[in-house]
Motif scaffolding. Structure first.
Motif, PDB file in Angstrom:
ATOM      1  N   LEU A   1       0.831  -1.197   0.000  1.00  0.00           N
ATOM      2  CA  LEU A   1       0.000   0.000   0.000  1.00  0.00           C
ATOM      3  C   LEU A   1       0.870   1.254   0.000  1.00  0.00           C
ATOM      4  CD1 LEU A   1      -2.690   1.480   0.198  1.00  0.00           C
ATOM      5  CD2 LEU A   1      -2.641   1.082   2.676  1.00  0.00           C
ATOM      6  N   ALA A   2       1.944   1.246   0.768  1.00  0.00           N
ATOM      7  CA  ALA A   2       2.849   2.403   0.827  1.00  0.00           C
ATOM      8  C   ALA A   2       3.500   2.675  -0.525  1.00  0.00           C
ATOM      9  CB  ALA A   2       3.919   2.179   1.888  1.00  0.00           C
ATOM     10  N   ARG A   3       3.521   1.676  -1.378  1.00  0.00           N
ATOM     11  CA  ARG A   3       4.113   1.815  -2.708  1.00  0.00           C
ATOM     12  C   ARG A   3       3.057   1.806  -3.816  1.00  0.00           C
ATOM     13  NH1 ARG A   3       7.237  -0.064   0.809  1.00  0.00           N
ATOM     14  NH2 ARG A   3       9.481   0.013   0.849  1.00  0.00           N
ATOM     15  N   GLY A   4       1.834   2.177  -3.427  1.00  0.00           N
ATOM     16  CA  GLY A   4       0.777   2.301  -4.425  1.00  0.00           C
ATOM     17  C   GLY A   4      -0.096   1.071  -4.571  1.00  0.00           C
TER      18      GLY A   4
ATOM     19  N   ARG B   1      -5.416  -0.521  -1.198  1.00  0.00           N
ATOM     20  CA  ARG B   1      -5.888  -0.194   0.143  1.00  0.00           C
ATOM     21  C   ARG B   1      -6.937  -1.214   0.583  1.00  0.00           C
ATOM     22  NH1 ARG B   1      -5.448   3.909   3.405  1.00  0.00           N
ATOM     23  NH2 ARG B   1      -4.455   5.181   1.816  1.00  0.00           N
ATOM     24  N   ARG B   2      -7.783  -1.618  -0.344  1.00  0.00           N
ATOM     25  CA  ARG B   2      -8.856  -2.570  -0.038  1.00  0.00           C
ATOM     26  C   ARG B   2      -8.279  -3.909   0.437  1.00  0.00           C
ATOM     27  NH1 ARG B   2     -14.045  -2.531  -0.249  1.00  0.00           N
ATOM     28  NH2 ARG B   2     -15.356  -4.175  -1.081  1.00  0.00           N
ATOM     29  N   MET B   3      -7.215  -4.380  -0.207  1.00  0.00           N
ATOM     30  CA  MET B   3      -6.596  -5.638   0.206  1.00  0.00           C
ATOM     31  C   MET B   3      -6.040  -5.508   1.622  1.00  0.00           C
ATOM     32  SD  MET B   3      -3.302  -7.846  -1.151  1.00  0.00           S
ATOM     33  CE  MET B   3      -3.659  -7.571  -2.839  1.00  0.00           C
ATOM     34  N   HIS B   4      -5.374  -4.386   1.887  1.00  0.00           N
ATOM     35  CA  HIS B   4      -4.812  -4.174   3.221  1.00  0.00           C
ATOM     36  C   HIS B   4      -5.929  -4.133   4.266  1.00  0.00           C
ATOM     37  CE1 HIS B   4      -1.887  -3.071   6.206  1.00  0.00           C
ATOM     38  NE2 HIS B   4      -2.496  -1.926   6.484  1.00  0.00           N
TER      39      HIS B   4
END
Length: 132
Positions: free
Chosen positions: A94-97, A100-103
Protein backbone atom coordinates in the motif's frame (compact mmCIF):
# COMPACT_ATOMS: atom_id res chain seq x y z
CA UNK A 1 11.64 -11.76 38.08
CA UNK A 2 7.88 -11.85 38.67
CA UNK A 3 6.86 -15.25 39.97
CA UNK A 4 3.55 -14.80 41.78
CA UNK A 5 0.69 -16.28 39.70
CA UNK A 6 -1.56 -13.34 40.68
CA UNK A 7 1.11 -10.86 39.59
CA UNK A 8 1.64 -12.66 36.27
CA UNK A 9 -2.12 -12.71 35.67
CA UNK A 10 -2.44 -9.00 36.54
CA UNK A 11 0.41 -8.10 34.17
CA UNK A 12 -1.16 -10.25 31.46
CA UNK A 13 -4.50 -8.46 31.80
CA UNK A 14 -2.77 -5.07 31.76
CA UNK A 15 -0.81 -6.14 28.68
CA UNK A 16 -4.03 -7.20 26.92
CA UNK A 17 -5.64 -3.83 27.70
CA UNK A 18 -2.58 -2.03 26.32
CA UNK A 19 -2.62 -4.29 23.26
CA UNK A 20 -6.26 -3.42 22.52
CA UNK A 21 -5.49 0.29 22.95
CA UNK A 22 -2.44 0.05 20.66
CA UNK A 23 -4.38 -1.92 18.06
CA UNK A 24 -7.09 0.75 18.06
CA UNK A 25 -4.47 3.50 17.75
CA UNK A 26 -2.80 1.61 14.90
CA UNK A 27 -6.08 1.37 13.00
CA UNK A 28 -6.93 5.02 13.72
CA UNK A 29 -3.53 6.25 12.50
CA UNK A 30 -3.83 4.09 9.38
CA UNK A 31 -7.28 5.48 8.58
CA UNK A 32 -5.96 9.03 8.97
CA UNK A 33 -3.02 8.25 6.63
CA UNK A 34 -0.63 9.23 9.44
CA UNK A 35 2.03 6.86 8.15
CA UNK A 36 4.80 7.52 10.70
CA UNK A 37 2.41 7.27 13.64
CA UNK A 38 0.86 4.16 12.07
CA UNK A 39 4.27 2.47 11.82
CA UNK A 40 5.11 3.30 15.45
CA UNK A 41 1.76 1.95 16.62
CA UNK A 42 2.22 -1.20 14.53
CA UNK A 43 5.55 -1.83 16.27
CA UNK A 44 4.01 -1.21 19.70
CA UNK A 45 1.05 -3.46 18.92
CA UNK A 46 3.28 -6.29 17.75
CA UNK A 47 5.52 -5.92 20.83
CA UNK A 48 2.48 -6.08 23.13
CA UNK A 49 1.07 -9.08 21.23
CA UNK A 50 4.31 -11.01 21.61
CA UNK A 51 4.37 -10.11 25.31
CA UNK A 52 0.80 -11.34 25.73
CA UNK A 53 1.68 -14.62 24.00
CA UNK A 54 4.64 -15.24 26.32
CA UNK A 55 2.60 -14.33 29.38
CA UNK A 56 -0.31 -16.55 28.27
CA UNK A 57 2.10 -19.43 27.74
CA UNK A 58 3.42 -19.00 31.27
CA UNK A 59 -0.06 -18.84 32.76
CA UNK A 60 -1.15 -21.82 30.67
CA UNK A 61 1.46 -24.06 32.28
CA UNK A 62 -0.29 -23.53 35.62
CA UNK A 63 -3.65 -24.81 34.30
CA UNK A 64 -5.09 -28.01 32.94
CA UNK A 65 -7.47 -27.50 30.01
CA UNK A 66 -9.98 -29.64 28.20
CA UNK A 67 -8.48 -30.91 24.96
CA UNK A 68 -11.00 -29.55 22.41
CA UNK A 69 -11.11 -25.91 23.64
CA UNK A 70 -7.31 -25.95 23.91
CA UNK A 71 -6.85 -27.24 20.35
CA UNK A 72 -9.40 -24.79 18.95
CA UNK A 73 -7.78 -21.88 20.78
CA UNK A 74 -4.26 -22.79 19.67
CA UNK A 75 -5.40 -23.20 16.04
CA UNK A 76 -7.11 -19.80 16.03
CA UNK A 77 -4.27 -18.07 17.87
CA UNK A 78 -1.70 -19.53 15.46
CA UNK A 79 -3.87 -18.44 12.52
CA UNK A 80 -4.03 -14.90 13.91
CA UNK A 81 -0.29 -14.75 14.41
CA UNK A 82 0.34 -16.28 10.97
CA UNK A 83 -1.88 -13.70 9.30
CA UNK A 84 0.22 -10.79 10.57
CA UNK A 85 2.95 -11.10 7.91
CA UNK A 86 0.24 -10.81 5.24
CA UNK A 87 -1.01 -7.63 6.87
CA UNK A 88 2.54 -6.24 6.93
CA UNK A 89 3.14 -7.27 3.30
CA UNK A 90 -0.08 -5.60 2.15
CA UNK A 91 0.84 -2.49 4.16
CA UNK A 92 4.24 -2.28 2.48
CA UNK A 93 2.50 -2.73 -0.89
CA UNK A 94 0.00 0.00 0.00
CA UNK A 95 2.85 2.40 0.83
CA UNK A 96 4.11 1.81 -2.71
CA UNK A 97 0.78 2.30 -4.43
CA UNK A 98 -0.81 -1.08 -3.72
CA UNK A 99 -4.40 -1.90 -2.91
CA UNK A 100 -5.89 -0.19 0.14
CA UNK A 101 -8.86 -2.57 -0.04
CA UNK A 102 -6.60 -5.64 0.21
CA UNK A 103 -4.81 -4.17 3.22
CA UNK A 104 -8.12 -3.34 4.90
CA UNK A 105 -9.42 -6.87 4.32
CA UNK A 106 -6.27 -8.44 5.73
CA UNK A 107 -6.38 -6.12 8.76
CA UNK A 108 -10.02 -7.15 9.27
CA UNK A 109 -8.99 -10.82 9.06
CA UNK A 110 -6.19 -10.32 11.60
CA UNK A 111 -8.37 -8.37 14.06
CA UNK A 112 -11.18 -10.92 13.70
CA UNK A 113 -8.82 -13.82 14.37
CA UNK A 114 -7.37 -12.03 17.42
CA UNK A 115 -10.89 -11.48 18.75
CA UNK A 116 -11.80 -15.14 18.22
CA UNK A 117 -8.51 -16.17 19.87
CA UNK A 118 -9.43 -14.14 22.95
CA UNK A 119 -12.93 -15.65 23.02
CA UNK A 120 -11.60 -19.20 22.65
CA UNK A 121 -9.09 -18.50 25.43
CA UNK A 122 -11.99 -17.53 27.70
CA UNK A 123 -13.78 -20.73 26.67
CA UNK A 124 -10.63 -22.69 27.45
CA UNK A 125 -10.26 -21.12 30.92
CA UNK A 126 -13.94 -21.61 31.77
CA UNK A 127 -13.46 -25.38 31.48
CA UNK A 128 -9.93 -25.38 32.86
CA UNK A 129 -8.65 -26.02 36.35
CA UNK A 130 -5.56 -24.69 38.08
CA UNK A 131 -2.89 -27.28 38.68
CA UNK A 132 -2.53 -27.80 42.42
Amino acid sequence: MVSSPKMVTSLFILNLILFVFALGATIRAGRKNARKAHYRWVASTLFLLVGAIFQAERIGHEWEFEEIPKKVHLAVALSALSSFPLVAWSGFRLARGGSRRMHQRLVFLFVSLVLVAVLTALWMFIGGEPIA
